[in-house]
Design an enzyme around this catalytic site. Structure first.
Site, PDB file in Angstrom:
ATOM      1  N   GLY A 147      97.630  62.723  73.686  1.00 15.27           N
ATOM      2  CA  GLY A 147      97.538  61.972  72.448  1.00 15.27           C
ATOM      3  C   GLY A 147      98.911  61.702  71.869  1.00 15.27           C
ATOM      4  N   ASP A 205      90.584  57.088  61.849  1.00 15.84           N
ATOM      5  CA  ASP A 205      90.990  56.770  63.234  1.00 15.84           C
ATOM      6  C   ASP A 205      89.771  56.728  64.147  1.00 15.84           C
ATOM      7  OD1 ASP A 205      92.854  56.042  65.108  1.00 15.84           O
ATOM      8  OD2 ASP A 205      93.440  58.086  65.621  1.00 15.84           O
TER       9      ASP A 205
END
Length: 515
Positions: free
Chosen positions: A203, A319
């Site tokens: 990530g 998100d």
């Protein structure tokens, strides 16, 4: 392991004939016989080699130890704290085998106050890792066992920098029944020292590894942040612990534990076996049939309904995208990655951030300009995901032509909707094997949620009502509205104001009515 006695605030320990004993039965391996460690002190004059005094604790004669400040008749300690720690380490874990010892303890002690009218208000026995250290910014009300840093850091704006000093416990978690704090070496062993073959993904602020916690018999996913990666990474770590540790829903990824250690920050999640939705929509995963896709979008919608309306505060995820939507063994959706999440009181509704955060293509266009985060901005992202699931196409991509122009999913589907041929946008890989009514419903609700004007979007509850009943469908303009967002105004104090203006000749509707 070390054992100790701690007293705080205006409490002076005076032991004329103090007797402290500790019995530890230790078994590190099945082949090792249980052993006993004991000690007995009738005075403290010769105790220095095995007893360590920490904080304000001091030897005040051969027969007593003063743990907090205060001399003679002046017994006010000013909130000071002290520890008397039995320091020789006792092994409770075997590094070679991972075996954890079982043990019991028994304490016997007598305390005689120096002034019988003085009543103390805090004392505890405790076990700590070796070597023992006083907590950073500890305070008397918590017996000096915890730090007040985290509470102070989160008491103000969830956009301010927070302290990440080692040993700073998350008080709300440790005092409750939520996620546990894991020792660093346990997570190292669980991931085979973060081996490359155990890596599940990467990530923006860390990697995720598969792990096995033998003591719990549990497979987990461990998210690994580097403490020196960035301030934003540390902020995401704290936010993720604070928010998701308090949430419980079948469509949310469960946080099992966390760890501060070796200049690293680690989060431990339940392992969701079928990876992320992104892998199956655009990668080499399992082909998702239309019933599977409907089940996924309904699961995601239920998660957002819980976050926005059913919990004590409104949780804005900020998100929402396929790579953050995990799929369990039955391909049920579980929303994860709360690193950007914010808590907003239900009666407030909107929070202005210092800078927008999210992923291009899924981020509400208004957030980019005004910096506002709200439930409506999550609804926008939800709408984009609905269209992505139905169409099998990413929200933005470069077209393979001479101009390398940009494909925008919402604009493309809205154009087909305006022409009355929205089903042409359906994923060709489905080979027309879908229910046309439910396909049209998902696309219409997707456009409704991704409306450029947040005031024209539905609540997540209204969107779910339509999705679960396949209608009645919202009425949308044939052309995609193009609102104009006014940037936030700076006040005299340099803060962002909350006002925003919107105008457009093509933005002619202020509400959506069913047809």
């Amino acid at each position: 392991m070390a054992a100790g006695v701690l007293m705080t605030k205006p409490f002076m320990a005076a032991a004329a004939a103090a007797l402290v004993s500790l019995l530890v039965m230790l078994r590190c391996l099945p082949s090792v016989v249980a052993t006993t460690v004991s000690f007995n002190y009738s005075s403290f004059s010769n105790a220095s080699k095995n007893i360590t005094l920490q904080g304000s604790a001091a030897l005040a004669g051969a027969e007593w130890i003063e743990l907090t400040k205060g001399k003679g008749n002046n017994l006010s300690s000013g909130g000071t704290m002290g520890r008397m720690v039995y320091t020789p380490p006792v092994q409770l874990w075997d590094a070679a085998t991972g075996e954890v010892a079982s043990f019991t303890t028994r304490f016997s002690f007598n305390i005689t106050p120096k002034n019988k009218s003085n009543k103390g208000d805090g004392m505890t026995f405790f076990l700590v890792s070796y070597p023992s250290r006083m907590p950073y910014m500890g305070y008397g009300g918590a017996l000096g066992l915890t730090s007040q840093t985290f509470d102070n850091a989160t008491a103000g704006d969830r956009e301010e920098e927070e302290d990440d000093s080692e040993g700073d416990p998350i008080v709300e978690i440790e005092m409750g029944t939520g996620p546990r704090r894991f020792p660093y070496h346990i997570l190292v062993n669980a991931t085979k020292s973060f081996a490359a073959e155990e890596k599940l993904g990467q990530g923006g602020f860390g990697a995720v590894y598969r792990g096995n916690l033998r003591e719990l018999g549990l497979d987990v996913a461990i998210k690994r942040f580097a403490k020196d990666s960035s301030k934003q990474g540390r902020k995401e770590y704290k936010s993720e612990i604070k928010v998701i540790s308090r949430l419980r829903h079948r469509n949310l990824v469960q946080l099992i534990g966390w760890c501060h250690g070796r200049d690293e920050l680690l989060l431990v999640y339940e392992l969701v076996p079928n990876r992320s939705l992104d892998v199956h929509l655009h990668g080499n995963g399992t082909f998702l049939t239309w019933p599977m896709r409907i089940n996924i979008v309904l699961g995601l919608g239920n998660a957002l309904l819980y976050l926005h309306e059913e919990w004590e505060q409104c949780v804005v995820h900020r998100d929402i995208k396929p790579s953050n939507i995990m799929l369990d063994e039955s391909f049920n959706a579980k929303l994860g990655d709360f690193g950007l999440a914010r808590l907003i009181d239900h009666n407030v509704g909107v929070q202005t951030m210092t800078h927008p955060s999210g992923t291009p293509g899924y981020l509400d266009p208004e957030c980019v300009i005004t910096g506002k985060a709200s439930a409506e901005s999550d609804v926008y992202s939800f709408g984009v995901v609905l269209l992505e699931v139905a169409c099998g196409r990413r929200p933005m991509s470069l077209l393979d032509n001479q101009n390398n122009s940009l494909f925008r999913l919402v604009e493309w589907v809205w154009d087909l909707y305006g022409q009355g041929v929205v089903l042409k946008a359906a994923d060709e890989r489905l080979n027309n094997d879908y229910d046309a009514t439910s396909m049209e419903c998902v696309m219409a609700v997707g456009l409704w949620c991704a409306h450029p004007d947040r005031y024209a979007r539905p609540s997540i509850r209204a969107a779910m009502t339509v999705l679960q009943s396949n209608g009645p469908l919202p009425v949308l303009p044939s052309k995609m509205p193009v609102p104009i967002y006014a940037p936030p105004m700076a006040s005299s104090e340099g803060q962002l104001s909350s006002s925003t203006g919107m105008s457009s000749s093509s933005l002619t509707i202020t509400s959506i009515t069913p047809r």
